[in-house]
Structures are given as C-alpha cells and as structure tokens.
Design a protein around this motif. Structure first.
Motif, PDB file in Angstrom:
ATOM      1  N   ASP A   1      43.497  45.593  45.560  1.00 16.71           N
ATOM      2  CA  ASP A   1      42.239  44.865  45.752  1.00 16.71           C
ATOM      3  C   ASP A   1      41.422  44.851  44.461  1.00 16.71           C
ATOM      4  O   ASP A   1      40.851  43.821  44.081  1.00 16.71           O
ATOM      5  N   ARG A   2      41.355  46.008  43.781  1.00 20.54           N
ATOM      6  CA  ARG A   2      40.615  46.080  42.510  1.00 20.54           C
ATOM      7  C   ARG A   2      41.286  45.216  41.440  1.00 20.54           C
ATOM      8  O   ARG A   2      40.609  44.554  40.655  1.00 20.54           O
ATOM      9  N   LEU A   3      42.607  45.192  41.461  1.00 25.41           N
ATOM     10  CA  LEU A   3      43.338  44.351  40.513  1.00 25.41           C
ATOM     11  C   LEU A   3      43.029  42.880  40.753  1.00 25.41           C
ATOM     12  O   LEU A   3      42.753  42.125  39.812  1.00 25.41           O
ATOM     13  N   GLU A   4      43.054  42.465  41.999  1.00 23.90           N
ATOM     14  CA  GLU A   4      42.755  41.063  42.329  1.00 23.90           C
ATOM     15  C   GLU A   4      41.319  40.708  41.957  1.00 23.90           C
ATOM     16  O   GLU A   4      41.059  39.614  41.457  1.00 23.90           O
ATOM     17  N   ALA A   5      40.390  41.615  42.187  1.00 24.19           N
ATOM     18  CA  ALA A   5      38.992  41.365  41.812  1.00 24.19           C
ATOM     19  C   ALA A   5      38.868  41.225  40.294  1.00 24.19           C
ATOM     20  O   ALA A   5      38.157  40.335  39.795  1.00 24.19           O
ATOM     21  N   ALA A   6      39.564  42.071  39.560  1.00 22.10           N
ATOM     22  CA  ALA A   6      39.530  42.000  38.093  1.00 22.10           C
ATOM     23  C   ALA A   6      40.166  40.703  37.614  1.00 22.10           C
ATOM     24  O   ALA A   6      39.682  40.082  36.656  1.00 22.10           O
ATOM     25  N   ARG A   7      41.232  40.277  38.276  1.00 23.25           N
ATOM     26  CA  ARG A   7      41.885  39.018  37.906  1.00 23.25           C
ATOM     27  C   ARG A   7      40.945  37.840  38.144  1.00 23.25           C
ATOM     28  O   ARG A   7      40.822  36.939  37.295  1.00 23.25           O
ATOM     29  N   ARG A   8      40.268  37.838  39.287  1.00 22.81           N
ATOM     30  CA  ARG A   8      39.311  36.753  39.578  1.00 22.81           C
ATOM     31  C   ARG A   8      38.175  36.751  38.555  1.00 22.81           C
ATOM     32  O   ARG A   8      37.750  35.676  38.104  1.00 22.81           O
ATOM     33  N   GLU A   9      37.687  37.933  38.172  1.00 23.49           N
ATOM     34  CA  GLU A   9      36.613  38.023  37.180  1.00 23.49           C
ATOM     35  C   GLU A   9      37.082  37.502  35.830  1.00 23.49           C
ATOM     36  O   GLU A   9      36.370  36.749  35.162  1.00 23.49           O
ATOM     37  N   TRP A  10      38.291  37.875  35.424  1.00 21.41           N
ATOM     38  CA  TRP A  10      38.820  37.398  34.149  1.00 21.41           C
ATOM     39  C   TRP A  10      38.949  35.872  34.174  1.00 21.41           C
ATOM     40  O   TRP A  10      38.582  35.197  33.207  1.00 21.41           O
ATOM     41  N   GLN A  11      39.451  35.333  35.286  1.00 22.05           N
ATOM     42  CA  GLN A  11      39.596  33.881  35.396  1.00 22.05           C
ATOM     43  C   GLN A  11      38.239  33.183  35.326  1.00 22.05           C
ATOM     44  O   GLN A  11      38.097  32.143  34.677  1.00 22.05           O
ATOM     45  N   ALA A  12      37.240  33.763  35.990  1.00 23.11           N
ATOM     46  CA  ALA A  12      35.892  33.179  35.959  1.00 23.11           C
ATOM     47  C   ALA A  12      35.336  33.199  34.539  1.00 23.11           C
ATOM     48  O   ALA A  12      34.740  32.206  34.079  1.00 23.11           O
ATOM     49  N   GLN A  13      35.520  34.309  33.842  1.00 23.23           N
ATOM     50  CA  GLN A  13      35.026  34.399  32.464  1.00 23.23           C
ATOM     51  C   GLN A  13      35.778  33.422  31.558  1.00 23.23           C
ATOM     52  O   GLN A  13      35.186  32.825  30.658  1.00 23.23           O
ATOM     53  N   GLN A  14      37.062  33.267  31.802  1.00 18.87           N
ATOM     54  CA  GLN A  14      37.861  32.325  31.003  1.00 18.87           C
ATOM     55  C   GLN A  14      37.389  30.896  31.241  1.00 18.87           C
ATOM     56  O   GLN A  14      37.267  30.113  30.297  1.00 18.87           O
TER      57      GLN A  14
ATOM     58  N   ASP B   1      32.837  38.563  26.773  1.00 23.25           N
ATOM     59  CA  ASP B   1      32.984  38.796  28.212  1.00 23.25           C
ATOM     60  C   ASP B   1      34.437  38.625  28.661  1.00 23.25           C
ATOM     61  O   ASP B   1      34.935  39.384  29.492  1.00 23.25           O
ATOM     62  N   VAL B   2      35.127  37.623  28.109  1.00 23.37           N
ATOM     63  CA  VAL B   2      36.540  37.409  28.429  1.00 23.37           C
ATOM     64  C   VAL B   2      37.352  38.612  27.970  1.00 23.37           C
ATOM     65  O   VAL B   2      38.220  39.114  28.703  1.00 23.37           O
ATOM     66  N   ASP B   3      37.078  39.090  26.764  1.00 22.28           N
ATOM     67  CA  ASP B   3      37.811  40.244  26.233  1.00 22.28           C
ATOM     68  C   ASP B   3      37.597  41.484  27.095  1.00 22.28           C
ATOM     69  O   ASP B   3      38.545  42.220  27.384  1.00 22.28           O
ATOM     70  N   GLU B   4      36.358  41.700  27.512  1.00 21.49           N
ATOM     71  CA  GLU B   4      36.066  42.855  28.376  1.00 21.49           C
ATOM     72  C   GLU B   4      36.749  42.715  29.733  1.00 21.49           C
ATOM     73  O   GLU B   4      37.295  43.688  30.265  1.00 21.49           O
ATOM     74  N   ALA B   5      36.723  41.503  30.280  1.00 24.32           N
ATOM     75  CA  ALA B   5      37.377  41.264  31.571  1.00 24.32           C
ATOM     76  C   ALA B   5      38.889  41.445  31.438  1.00 24.32           C
ATOM     77  O   ALA B   5      39.539  41.991  32.343  1.00 24.32           O
ATOM     78  N   ALA B   6      39.451  41.030  30.312  1.00 28.16           N
ATOM     79  CA  ALA B   6      40.894  41.200  30.085  1.00 28.16           C
ATOM     80  C   ALA B   6      41.245  42.687  29.956  1.00 28.16           C
ATOM     81  O   ALA B   6      42.274  43.130  30.474  1.00 28.16           O
ATOM     82  N   LYS B   7      40.391  43.434  29.293  1.00 27.47           N
ATOM     83  CA  LYS B   7      40.617  44.880  29.156  1.00 27.47           C
ATOM     84  C   LYS B   7      40.575  45.548  30.533  1.00 27.47           C
ATOM     85  O   LYS B   7      41.434  46.362  30.872  1.00 27.47           O
ATOM     86  N   LEU B   8      39.584  45.186  31.336  1.00 26.59           N
ATOM     87  CA  LEU B   8      39.483  45.737  32.683  1.00 26.59           C
ATOM     88  C   LEU B   8      40.702  45.343  33.515  1.00 26.59           C
ATOM     89  O   LEU B   8      41.256  46.175  34.242  1.00 26.59           O
ATOM     90  N   LEU B   9      41.146  44.110  33.383  1.00 28.96           N
ATOM     91  CA  LEU B   9      42.324  43.652  34.108  1.00 28.96           C
ATOM     92  C   LEU B   9      43.543  44.478  33.715  1.00 28.96           C
ATOM     93  O   LEU B   9      44.320  44.913  34.576  1.00 28.96           O
ATOM     94  N   GLY B  10      43.703  44.740  32.439  1.00 23.71           N
ATOM     95  CA  GLY B  10      44.808  45.576  31.976  1.00 23.71           C
ATOM     96  C   GLY B  10      44.725  46.986  32.543  1.00 23.71           C
ATOM     97  O   GLY B  10      45.737  47.557  32.966  1.00 23.71           O
TER      98      GLY B  10
END
Length: 151
Positions: free
Chosen positions: A92-105, A17-26
C-alpha cells in the motif's frame, strides 16, 4: 526574459519534488522487497520444520514433542500471518509513493509544457520584431533610393 524566471524556478522546484518522490518510491520498493524476503524465509522455515515434524512422526515421537512441534508451527503460522499483513502495508505504501511520483512527474511535465509555449511565444515575438525591423530598413532604403534618383 524576466517572465521566464518564475517559470524556471517552478520547474526547478518541481524537479526537486520529482527527485524526492522518486527517492521515496525507491525506498518503498526496497522496504517491500525486504518484507517479502522475510515472508518467504518464514514460509521456507515453516515448510522445513513441518517436514522435520512429519519425519519425526513417522519414526515415532512422544506426545509432548509432537505438541511442541505443533505449537512452534502455530507460532510460525502466526508470524507468517503478521508478515503478510506487513507485506500488504508495504505494498500500500509503495502504491501511494508511486501515485505521488506520478503526480509530481505530471506537474513537472505541465511546467515544461508551459515553458515550451512561453518560449514559442517569445520566439514568435522576436521573429515579428526582426521582420518589422527588416521591413522598416527596406522601406527606408527604398525611400533613400527614390530621394536620390533623378527624375
């Protein structure tokens, strides 16, 4: 050891999940950068076109040409406004992806902490068992010596 298997599986899933969230963040970072690049290109083009209009105005220009210049600049202004909205959406999408990555981390870190605690408990259990075995061995050895020693 079996009790660690579900935790190991949870850690593996959380890492996925972290890897997927990181990919989405990128992806979101690249998308935002592209939208921003396009916005800057529009602004640069507008500035250059505005400069050409001013130069043409100073050298003399027909009223129809001036209206065409102005309409085109208005069109560029509209495009810039739309691009600014797209940039805000991308941000906004970038910030949402960042929050998701942080939550998964954080979730992965929590499982890691649980695994560390479980390993510490297991190590303590093994150490106690080894100590008990050593104590029993020493007690038996002492009894044997006492049984075999002459009075």
């Amino acid at each position: 050891m079996n009790s660690h298997l579900p935790l190991k599986l949870l850690i593996e899933l959380a890492q996925k999940d972290v890897d997927e969230a990181a990919k989405l963040l990128g992806d979101r970072q690249r998308q935002r950068a592209e939208v921003e690049r396009q916005l800057e290109a529009l602004k640069t083009y507008r500035h250059e076109y505005r400069s050409r209009m001013q130069t043409a105005t100073q050298t003399g220009m027909a009223g129809g040409d001036w209206r065409n210049f102005q309409q085109f600049i208005d069109t560029l202004d509209s495009a810039i406004g739309q691009q600014q909205m797209l940039l805000q959406q991308a941000q906004d999408r970038l910030e949402a992806a960042r929050r998701e990555w942080q939550a998964q981390q954080r979730r992965l870190n929590s499982f890691g902490t649980l695994a560390t605690r479980a390993q510490a408990r297991e190590d303590l259990r093994v150490a106690r068992r080894e100590q008990k075995d050593n104590d029993e061995y020493a007690a038996r050895a002492t009894r044997r010596r006492a049984d075999t020693s002459p009075l």
